[in-house]
Design a protein around this motif. Structure first.
Motif, PDB file in Angstrom:
ATOM      1  N   VAL A   1       0.864  -0.817  -0.123  1.00  0.00           N
ATOM      2  CA  VAL A   1       0.274  -0.081   0.195  1.00  0.00           C
ATOM      3  C   VAL A   1       0.760   1.151  -0.192  1.00  0.00           C
ATOM      4  N   ASP A   2       1.577   1.427   1.051  1.00  0.00           N
ATOM      5  CA  ASP A   2       2.768   2.096   1.054  1.00  0.00           C
ATOM      6  C   ASP A   2       3.652   2.034  -0.011  1.00  0.00           C
ATOM      7  N   ARG A   3       3.602   3.418  -0.852  1.00  0.00           N
ATOM      8  CA  ARG A   3       5.448   3.744  -1.491  1.00  0.00           C
ATOM      9  C   ARG A   3       6.551   3.657  -1.256  1.00  0.00           C
ATOM     10  N   ASN A   4       6.088   4.359  -0.218  1.00  0.00           N
ATOM     11  CA  ASN A   4       7.590   5.198   0.725  1.00  0.00           C
ATOM     12  C   ASN A   4       8.351   3.949   1.571  1.00  0.00           C
ATOM     13  N   ASN A   5       7.734   2.971   0.930  1.00  0.00           N
ATOM     14  CA  ASN A   5       7.987   1.193   1.978  1.00  0.00           C
ATOM     15  C   ASN A   5       8.704   0.404   0.184  1.00  0.00           C
ATOM     16  N   VAL A   6       9.068   1.602  -0.457  1.00  0.00           N
ATOM     17  CA  VAL A   6       9.271   0.363  -1.752  1.00  0.00           C
ATOM     18  C   VAL A   6      10.314   1.447  -2.628  1.00  0.00           C
ATOM     19  N   VAL A   7      11.491   0.294  -3.057  1.00  0.00           N
ATOM     20  CA  VAL A   7      13.143   0.949  -3.420  1.00  0.00           C
ATOM     21  C   VAL A   7      12.947  -0.103  -4.934  1.00  0.00           C
ATOM     22  N   LEU A   8      12.981   1.188  -6.068  1.00  0.00           N
ATOM     23  CA  LEU A   8      13.748   0.118  -7.071  1.00  0.00           C
ATOM     24  C   LEU A   8      15.326  -0.129  -7.861  1.00  0.00           C
ATOM     25  N   ILE A   9      15.558  -0.506  -7.644  1.00  0.00           N
ATOM     26  CA  ILE A   9      16.909  -0.797  -7.712  1.00  0.00           C
ATOM     27  C   ILE A   9      17.485  -1.487  -9.174  1.00  0.00           C
TER      28      ILE A   9
END
Length: 251
Positions: free
Chosen positions: A197-205
């Motif tokens: 739900v929270d995009r603040n908790n996602v990272v793309l490498i």
């Protein structure tokens, strides 16, 4: 959730890490230079010499092969989707022979796929730090996904061959979406499938400007790695940049 330490920066409370494939997990140049050369051979052989020689060189250049069998840092191969490359090749071949249909190009790509499959073991090489980072993420309870402009079955095969496929919670390729990178559709679909739900908790490498723009368009964090395309634009605009995945630690 985990904290990712990059140099003196920390991305906290990360629930999901999305990896690009080529140039991030696997050597970009070794794999795609072989693919480009085989495609150029196949389609140039439709013509007689000396025209075939000219078409061969044009195809190599247009698909992004440069000196020493390296891939151009702006692609298009390794950066843009398979459909984009098919249309690119079609324009070149159709300009020489108007009777060529795009379905002929698609069939040629399938033929080259089989050649690649027979040489797969020599083409797939994991980059530094891949195993350690993925294992650390899984041991810490972090979700892992793959988003690639390659087709999904080829991506799955590469992960299986490298014995890391079981670590991935979701894998998506350009054939699974209407709009590939840098559109947000891949990331949106991953988040939906994994109930994030929270995009603040996602990272793309990732290793390219396309990956960076995908993260921006998806409103998620980004870590860049210098093991792939590394264009000037990518280096200039990436705030968190590492030499390779071994420089990212899980806190």
């Amino acid at each position: 959730m985990v904290n990712l330490i990059v140099a003196e920066e920390s991305l906290n409370d990360i629930e999901l890490v999305i990896f690009d494939k080529d140039g991030t997990l696997f050597d970009l140049h070794q794999y795609w230079s072989f693919v480009i050369i085989e495609r150029a051979k196949y389609f140039s052989n439709m013509f007689s010499r000396p025209e075939s020689d000219f078409i061969y060189s044009e195809l190599l250049s247009s698909m992004g092969l440069v000196e020493n069998n390296k891939i151009n840092n702006v692609g298009p191969v390794g950066v843009r989707s398979r459909n984009f490359i098919i249309k690119l090749v079609y324009r070149i071949i159709n300009d020489k022979d108007a009777n060529i249909d795009i379905k002929d190009i698609e069939k040629g790509f399938v033929v080259v796929d089989s050649i690649v499959d027979h040489n797969f073991k020599s083409l797939i090489e994991k980059l530094p730090g891949v195993d350690d980072l993925i294992l650390s993420l899984k041991e810490s309870g972090c979700l892992i996904a793959l988003a690639t402009t390659d087709v999904s079955q080829r991506a799955i095969k590469a992960l299986k061959y490298s014995q890391i496929s079981n670590f991935f919670d979701y894998i998506i390729g350009s054939d699974n979406v209407m709009h590939t990178k840098p559109d947000s559709e891949m990331v949106d679909k991953i988040l939906s499938k994994l109930n994030i739900v929270d995009r603040n908790n996602v990272v793309l490498i990732g290793d390219s400007i396309t990956d960076l723009n995908t993260a921006i368009n998806s409103n998620i964090s980004f870590i860049g790695t210098m093991t792939g395309s590394s264009s000037d634009e990518f280096i200039k605009n990436t705030e968190l940049l590492v030499d390779d995945l071994s420089k990212i630690t899980v806190g």
